[in-house]
Design an enzyme around this catalytic site. Sequence first.
Site, mmCIF file in Angstrom:
data_model
loop_
_atom_site.group_PDB
_atom_site.id
_atom_site.type_symbol
_atom_site.label_atom_id
_atom_site.label_comp_id
_atom_site.label_asym_id
_atom_site.label_seq_id
_atom_site.Cartn_x
_atom_site.Cartn_y
_atom_site.Cartn_z
ATOM 1 N N TYR A 177 -3.501 7.970 -8.525
ATOM 2 C CA TYR A 177 -4.892 7.969 -8.569
ATOM 3 C C TYR A 177 -5.456 9.351 -8.102
ATOM 4 C CZ TYR A 177 -5.141 3.091 -10.023
ATOM 5 O OH TYR A 177 -5.201 2.073 -10.764
ATOM 6 N N ARG A 323 3.133 -9.792 -4.978
ATOM 7 C CA ARG A 323 3.629 -10.999 -5.977
ATOM 8 C C ARG A 323 4.207 -12.082 -5.314
ATOM 9 N NH1 ARG A 323 6.717 -7.014 -9.689
ATOM 10 N NH2 ARG A 323 7.153 -6.121 -7.862
HETATM 11 C C1 LIG Z 1 -1.471 -7.388 -10.843
HETATM 12 C C2 LIG Z 1 -1.301 -6.297 -10.209
HETATM 13 C C3 LIG Z 1 -2.323 -5.345 -9.905
HETATM 14 C C4 LIG Z 1 -2.148 -4.122 -8.967
HETATM 15 N N1 LIG Z 1 -3.510 -3.447 -8.543
HETATM 16 C C5 LIG Z 1 -3.204 -2.580 -7.391
HETATM 17 C C6 LIG Z 1 -4.338 -1.983 -7.101
HETATM 18 O O1 LIG Z 1 -5.522 -2.064 -7.367
HETATM 19 N N2 LIG Z 1 -4.249 -1.023 -5.854
HETATM 20 C C7 LIG Z 1 -2.890 -0.812 -5.445
HETATM 21 O O2 LIG Z 1 -2.771 -0.061 -4.462
HETATM 22 N N3 LIG Z 1 -1.887 -1.409 -5.883
HETATM 23 C C8 LIG Z 1 -1.898 -2.259 -6.803
HETATM 24 N N4 LIG Z 1 -0.975 -3.079 -7.104
HETATM 25 C C9 LIG Z 1 0.495 -2.711 -6.419
HETATM 26 C C10 LIG Z 1 0.704 -3.552 -5.276
HETATM 27 O O3 LIG Z 1 -0.391 -3.441 -4.388
HETATM 28 C C11 LIG Z 1 2.143 -3.369 -4.924
HETATM 29 O O4 LIG Z 1 2.458 -2.266 -4.225
HETATM 30 C C12 LIG Z 1 3.212 -3.728 -6.009
HETATM 31 O O5 LIG Z 1 2.869 -4.953 -6.674
HETATM 32 C C13 LIG Z 1 4.501 -4.009 -5.438
HETATM 33 O O6 LIG Z 1 4.528 -5.126 -4.380
HETATM 34 P P1 LIG Z 1 5.298 -6.400 -4.360
HETATM 35 O O7 LIG Z 1 6.685 -6.249 -4.999
HETATM 36 O O8 LIG Z 1 5.121 -7.219 -3.426
HETATM 37 O O9 LIG Z 1 4.366 -7.045 -5.489
HETATM 38 C C14 LIG Z 1 -1.055 -3.898 -8.054
HETATM 39 C C15 LIG Z 1 0.209 -5.054 -8.386
HETATM 40 C C16 LIG Z 1 -0.173 -6.055 -9.272
HETATM 41 C C17 LIG Z 1 1.128 -6.917 -9.447
HETATM 42 S S1 SF4 Z 2 3.953 -13.546 -12.793
HETATM 43 FE FE1 SF4 Z 2 6.042 -13.615 -12.281
HETATM 44 S S2 SF4 Z 2 6.359 -11.440 -11.210
HETATM 45 FE FE2 SF4 Z 2 4.155 -11.986 -11.201
HETATM 46 S S3 SF4 Z 2 3.872 -12.818 -9.401
HETATM 47 FE FE3 SF4 Z 2 4.479 -14.604 -10.618
HETATM 48 S S4 SF4 Z 2 6.470 -14.756 -10.548
HETATM 49 FE FE4 SF4 Z 2 6.020 -12.675 -9.820
#
Ligand SMILES: Cc1cc2nc3c(=O)[nH]c(=O)nc-3n(C[C@H](O)[C@H](O)[C@H](O)COP(=O)(O)O)c2cc1C
Ligand code: SF4
Length: 665
Positions: A177, A323
């Site tokens: 960004y 997630r």
């Molecule tokens: C649906 C979705 C939308 C996301 N939107 C943003 C966002 O708006 N800003 C941001 O910094 N990260 C965003 N992310 C990234 C998450 O903050 C995070 O870094 C990423 O999902 C990895 O973490 P996790 O493995 O715990 O999901 C988004 C992730 C997902 C799944």
């Molecule tokens: S849809 Fe799948 S990848 Fe996304 S949060 Fe749910 S289990 Fe995790």
Amino acid sequence: MSFENIFQPIYVGRSEFRNRIIFGAHFTMFTEPNPVWGEPGYYGRRYGRYLADRAQGGVAAVIAGETAVSADTAYKMPNNANGWDPQCIPHYEQLTAQVHEHGAKVLLQLTHSGAMSLGNWSKQVAIGPSVSPDYSEAPKAMDKKDIRAVIDAHVVCAQNAVAGGFDGIEIQSAHGYLLHQFLSPKFNFRSDAYGGSLENRMRLGSEIMRAVREAVGDEIIVGMRLAGDDEQRHGPGLSADDCADIAMGYENLSDYFNVSVGIGGVGMVRTNYSPHLFGVYAAHTIKKSVPDTPVFAVHRIITPEEADGVIERHEADGITLVRALIADPEWVNKAAENREQEIRKCTGINASCYGNLLQSMPINCVQNPAVGREDDLGLGTLGLAATSKRVVVIGGGPGGLEAAATAATRGHQVVLLEQNDQLGGALRWAAELPGRKEIWEIAQWRIDECERLGVDVRLGTPACVESVLALAPEAIIVATGGRATKFGRSAYHPMPVPGSESDWVIDHVEALTRLLENPDSLGERIVILDALGHAAAIGLGEMLAVNQKFSTCVTPLPLPIALDGETQAAILPRAVQAGMIWRPNNAMVAIGNHDVTIVDVHSHQFETISDIDTVVIVTHGLPEEDLYLALELAAECPVVRIGDAVAVRPVDRAVYDGHLAARAL
Ligand SMILES: Cc1cc2nc3c(=O)[nH]c(=O)nc-3n(C[C@H](O)[C@H](O)[C@H](O)COP(=O)(O)O)c2cc1C
Ligand code: SF4
């Protein structure tokens, strides 16, 4: 308590977090919509309920966002959130009260997408450090007025957030960004005070952090989502060490660093193809450079053991989960109560969360049917049924398991009949595809829940009308699933392919089964027709190539379009690098005597691939509905069918169907 490291309180700025788990910022589209469709709305009650479920589930803090700081960044997706108009404040007040009720802090992420903005609807020009596109549009290189406007926009939005009850602000400086574009040599080619040296590239971020701090005072948390590694293998970008230098430069300005990786869209939501704890290395590198400032690690941290280990090893001070908490809002409480075995684990498959978003739809979750529907399905809404009924569920795939577990939670007496010796249905083969074994978590959690809740699971028990009625059911849920077929229709490819009746032409489930049991039975040269654009064809192609077979995947599609961009970016390279030949934009027009004729959909050039031992056709399956139709006529109690027994669809639909069917009992 087993996970003592994640349950240590910590000060972030002047606020005490009750533990180390933060629900990280992620855009959901649960924004209150603007009455003028296409214009950005406001974060309010609906999003508040979604966040509040995680607060109730025990997290220390939730970060709402992203929020657009100005109109020139507010149109990247439908239903973006407007952070600059004071009309957002009453909506914020609702949201923050909902979260505070459960004792968690609530922060707001402020974002300018810069060159990643889109003007399709708004006609607004994207702006960036230089004329270096980060999406499909070329941006305008920002002049001094633009720079001033972006700083002021952050200040206005931060003031609105504080007026609406937020405890803190997170400034987005990652994920490609605007502020990341300024930091990264991939995008910033300026020769003025905002380009060139690292100090210059950090200048806009510093000015924004200073201005926001001045506007909100010292009691409000002001932190940064910070790039941790641009991961640029080809071309310029920031390394993890560069990012550690950046953190050092910002240290006096930021109450915390929430460290992510990747740049330019793909990379920020790693899938099942990336290992757990991916991304911790970047947080750790930064932690070493700013030992006195809280650093949060992120990316594929799935279990309390993993999170606890990161803190214990001093790789980071806090854990940002996204997630894992979408999939199970009660993750923290379950960990605190030593019920970690009951956590419904995120699969990393991305289909319903990030995948939905990339298709401009609100997120939900294959594991958690309540996402986005918390008012109806969220925490506290699944009560005991008024009367406990005898419920027979036929079929132990994901839909049947969800129905059985949910019905048992509601106090019904549930018998689950499964004709195979194993539960899991279509997930059994889906989890065999390379890199996708975590999809099995969908089945595993429900199998464990059925056991915990006392569901009477009868394996190796084919059901018929008589055997089902003999159980004297008061409700029947038919979850008999679907069957793969080489003749199924497809929106993208005419079916059936002429010649596909030959017995050396098979469907993908048979191909996978034979590959696992007796690879020689497929011969040496295999062509796959992918008429779906999902993971099955490419995964199978990779497995065949790994088995040293000639493996060609023909598809009329340009890309596996049913998959989210992150999955596409991972699945194709690994299959092609394993040796699979990828033939996009080609249809299969005929199957001859051990050869296939394909045609390029653009040039209309024909080509024959000869000496083929097996053709595999991947297309839509058909429902197994006969038992449902017979029971509907014969049974005196309600009979419903769910999941693939209705129509063969992605697994989240089956889970959702099963959940609703059990709630309706
Ligand atoms: C649906 C979705 C939308 C996301 N939107 C943003 C966002 O708006 N800003 C941001 O910094 N990260 C965003 N992310 C990234 C998450 O903050 C995070 O870094 C990423 O999902 C990895 O973490 P996790 O493995 O715990 O999901 C988004 C992730 C997902 C799944
Ligand atoms: S849809 Fe799948 S990848 Fe996304 S949060 Fe749910 S289990 Fe995790």
